[in-house]
Design an enzyme around this catalytic site. Structure first.
Site, PDB file in Angstrom:
ATOM      1  N   GLU A  48      32.573  42.268  26.951  1.00  0.00           N
ATOM      2  CA  GLU A  48      34.036  41.349  26.797  1.00  0.00           C
ATOM      3  C   GLU A  48      34.167  41.411  25.219  1.00  0.00           C
ATOM      4  O   GLU A  48      35.528  41.409  24.900  1.00  0.00           O
ATOM      5  CB  GLU A  48      33.805  39.909  27.200  1.00  0.00           C
ATOM      6  CG  GLU A  48      33.702  40.137  28.631  1.00  0.00           C
ATOM      7  CD  GLU A  48      34.968  40.418  29.294  1.00  0.00           C
ATOM      8  OE1 GLU A  48      35.933  40.559  28.854  1.00  0.00           O
ATOM      9  OE2 GLU A  48      34.760  40.709  30.544  1.00  0.00           O
ATOM     10  N   TYR A 131      39.504  33.243  26.462  1.00  0.00           N
ATOM     11  CA  TYR A 131      39.429  34.109  27.687  1.00  0.00           C
ATOM     12  C   TYR A 131      37.950  34.528  27.789  1.00  0.00           C
ATOM     13  O   TYR A 131      37.428  34.583  29.003  1.00  0.00           O
ATOM     14  CB  TYR A 131      40.332  35.317  27.382  1.00  0.00           C
ATOM     15  CG  TYR A 131      39.846  36.674  28.301  1.00  0.00           C
ATOM     16  CD1 TYR A 131      40.081  36.673  29.550  1.00  0.00           C
ATOM     17  CD2 TYR A 131      39.109  37.490  27.360  1.00  0.00           C
ATOM     18  CE1 TYR A 131      39.541  37.914  30.113  1.00  0.00           C
ATOM     19  CE2 TYR A 131      38.661  38.655  28.209  1.00  0.00           C
ATOM     20  CZ  TYR A 131      38.902  38.690  29.451  1.00  0.00           C
ATOM     21  OH  TYR A 131      38.274  39.750  30.321  1.00  0.00           O
ATOM     22  N   ASP A 149      43.293  37.972  31.352  1.00  0.00           N
ATOM     23  CA  ASP A 149      43.305  39.031  30.409  1.00  0.00           C
ATOM     24  C   ASP A 149      44.861  39.625  30.357  1.00  0.00           C
ATOM     25  O   ASP A 149      45.651  39.418  31.324  1.00  0.00           O
ATOM     26  CB  ASP A 149      42.164  40.113  30.120  1.00  0.00           C
ATOM     27  CG  ASP A 149      42.398  41.046  31.579  1.00  0.00           C
ATOM     28  OD1 ASP A 149      43.012  40.681  32.404  1.00  0.00           O
ATOM     29  OD2 ASP A 149      41.678  41.922  31.398  1.00  0.00           O
ATOM     30  N   CYS A 201      48.471  48.023  39.247  1.00  0.00           N
ATOM     31  CA  CYS A 201      49.711  47.162  38.619  1.00  0.00           C
ATOM     32  C   CYS A 201      49.794  47.556  37.206  1.00  0.00           C
ATOM     33  O   CYS A 201      49.930  46.621  36.434  1.00  0.00           O
ATOM     34  CB  CYS A 201      49.320  45.814  38.811  1.00  0.00           C
ATOM     35  SG  CYS A 201      51.089  44.688  38.669  1.00  0.00           S
ATOM     36  N   CYS A 208      52.753  50.774  43.400  1.00  0.00           N
ATOM     37  CA  CYS A 208      53.048  49.765  44.630  1.00  0.00           C
ATOM     38  C   CYS A 208      52.602  50.253  46.057  1.00  0.00           C
ATOM     39  O   CYS A 208      52.196  49.553  46.943  1.00  0.00           O
ATOM     40  CB  CYS A 208      54.371  49.256  44.413  1.00  0.00           C
ATOM     41  SG  CYS A 208      54.790  48.367  42.868  1.00  0.00           S
ATOM     42  N   CYS A 211      49.323  49.285  46.717  1.00  0.00           N
ATOM     43  CA  CYS A 211      48.650  47.985  46.120  1.00  0.00           C
ATOM     44  C   CYS A 211      48.322  47.067  47.642  1.00  0.00           C
ATOM     45  O   CYS A 211      49.436  46.921  48.383  1.00  0.00           O
ATOM     46  CB  CYS A 211      49.847  47.165  45.623  1.00  0.00           C
ATOM     47  SG  CYS A 211      49.685  45.651  44.907  1.00  0.00           S
ATOM     48  N   CYS A 217      54.110  40.110  46.999  1.00  0.00           N
ATOM     49  CA  CYS A 217      54.570  40.414  45.491  1.00  0.00           C
ATOM     50  C   CYS A 217      55.915  40.077  45.153  1.00  0.00           C
ATOM     51  O   CYS A 217      56.892  40.833  46.111  1.00  0.00           O
ATOM     52  CB  CYS A 217      54.046  41.488  45.023  1.00  0.00           C
ATOM     53  SG  CYS A 217      54.643  42.017  43.213  1.00  0.00           S
TER      54      CYS A 217
END
Length: 355
Positions: A48, A131, A149, A201, A208, A211, A217
């Site tokens: 991270e 975060y 994030d 995305c 899409c 997705c 959405c």
């Protein structure tokens, strides 16, 4: 679109993203497969920190190099900071490397080598912000934490058509992510959302058609996917000037150690003229003599400014410097010096220019 008005939609989003992750999770060296045992907190923390403002593709090799060389947080704590900084070279944002080592020392010496599991306690570690603390708590310890994030920010802004410009819109985006984060499996869900943002995305040309939450959405329904998240207008970056100095003797090059504070602090580098984010360098060489200046050999972009670099090459045979400050490095081994990318670019230019 208000999240609290769509509880059924929120539940559907959570379920669909979770199911997609089970089938399509990216295989990454710091991850455990979906639904398996929790990963090593050291690996989660290390990855991270490395992933802050850096792509997964760039981080993989560094993560593997660090964990081979320093398999545990205690091993990293015992390392010399200079070695850690050199191993980090090329990843950028070098304050992360200094904080990485400092954090390893704190966890080893103050916490018996055991990372705290609570988000609030993780926030007290060097280099760990909101975060990162949430990500470690959720992924490494299974705590319910709201992880946001850049990839998740984009995904959630589109799912709920959050049109408040950033950074103000971050509050609404976090609230929306909170609404869809499950009580159990928050770590897997956060990683599922990261994968969605990274692979489906995407900023441009989102996929899409594949997705799993296309039907839920709001941005897709409006046909305005790339409009979200709404970003403030970009300001033009200032351009700074710097001069690096090339001093070579017997197939060795003179390096310097940058001051511990400030940009690229503590890193080995070519001697330079004191450039900084807020000002140009003074262009004065570190010693008297004949210098040949090559103009604008490197252009390098930082987050808030761009830098144009000249390279001045020492022409005299006699070299008189303060020996206490010298780092003479064999040119054949210059790759092992751990120079920041900016300085490595200048070295590469000079060596290529001699061919």
């Amino acid at each position: 679109m208000a999240v609290d008005s769509l509880p059924a939609t929120a539940r559907k989003i959570t379920a669909n993203i979770g199911a997609h992750y089970v089938d399509k999770a990216r295989i990454l060296p710091w991850r455990s497969p979906p639904g398996s045992n929790l990963p090593d907190p050291y690996h989660v923390w290390l990855s991270e920190i490395m992933l802050q403002q850096t792509t997964v593709g760039a981080v993989k090799s560094y993560f593997e190099k660090f964990t081979r060389r320093w398999p545990t947080v205690q091993d990293l704590a015992r390392a010399d900071e200079a070695d850690v900084m050199a191993a980090w070279a090329g990843l950028g944002y070098y304050a992360r490397a200094r904080n990485l080592h400092k954090c390893a020392v704190d966890v080893t010496e103050k916490m018996n080598g055991i990372f705290p599991r609570k988000e609030s306690e993780l926030l007290g570690l060097p280099g760990v912000g909101a975060y990162t603390a949430a990500a470690i708590a959720a992924i490494a310890f299974g705590e319910r934490a709201v992880v946001v994030d850049a990839n998740i920010e984009r995904l959630v802004a589109r799912l709920f058509a959050i049109d408040t410009p950033l950074p103000k819109g971050k509050t609404e985006i976090r609230a929306a992510m909170d609404a869809i984060t499950p009580k159990q499996g928050a770590g897997d869900f956060a990683q599922a959302c990261m994968d969605m943002g990274a692979t489906i995305c995407t900023s441009k040309n989102p996929k899409c058609d594949i997705c799993p939450v296309q039907k839920q959405c709001a941005a897709h329904a409006l046909g305005t996917m790339e409009y979200f998240p709404v970003k403030p207008a970009k300001r033009a970056k200032p351009v700074r000037r710097a001069r690096f100095f090339w001093i070579e003797q017997q197939d060795r090059i003179l390096l310097a150690t940058r001051p511990p504070k400030g940009m690229l602090g503590g890193m080995r580098a070519l001697p330079d003229d004191g450039w900084a984010a807020g000002n140009d360098g003074h262009a004065t060489p570190p010693m008297a003599g004949e210098w040949r200046v090559h103009d604008n050999i490197v252009q390098h972009s930082f987050t808030h400014f761009s830098l144009e670099v000249d390279l001045a090459v020492y022409q005299d045979e006699k070299i008189v410097t303060n020996s206490d400050d010298n780092i003479w490095w064999a040119l054949d081994d210059i790759a092992e010096a751990g120079l920041p990318t900016l300085y490595a670019k200048a070295v590469k230019w000079k060596l290529k220019e001699e061919i």
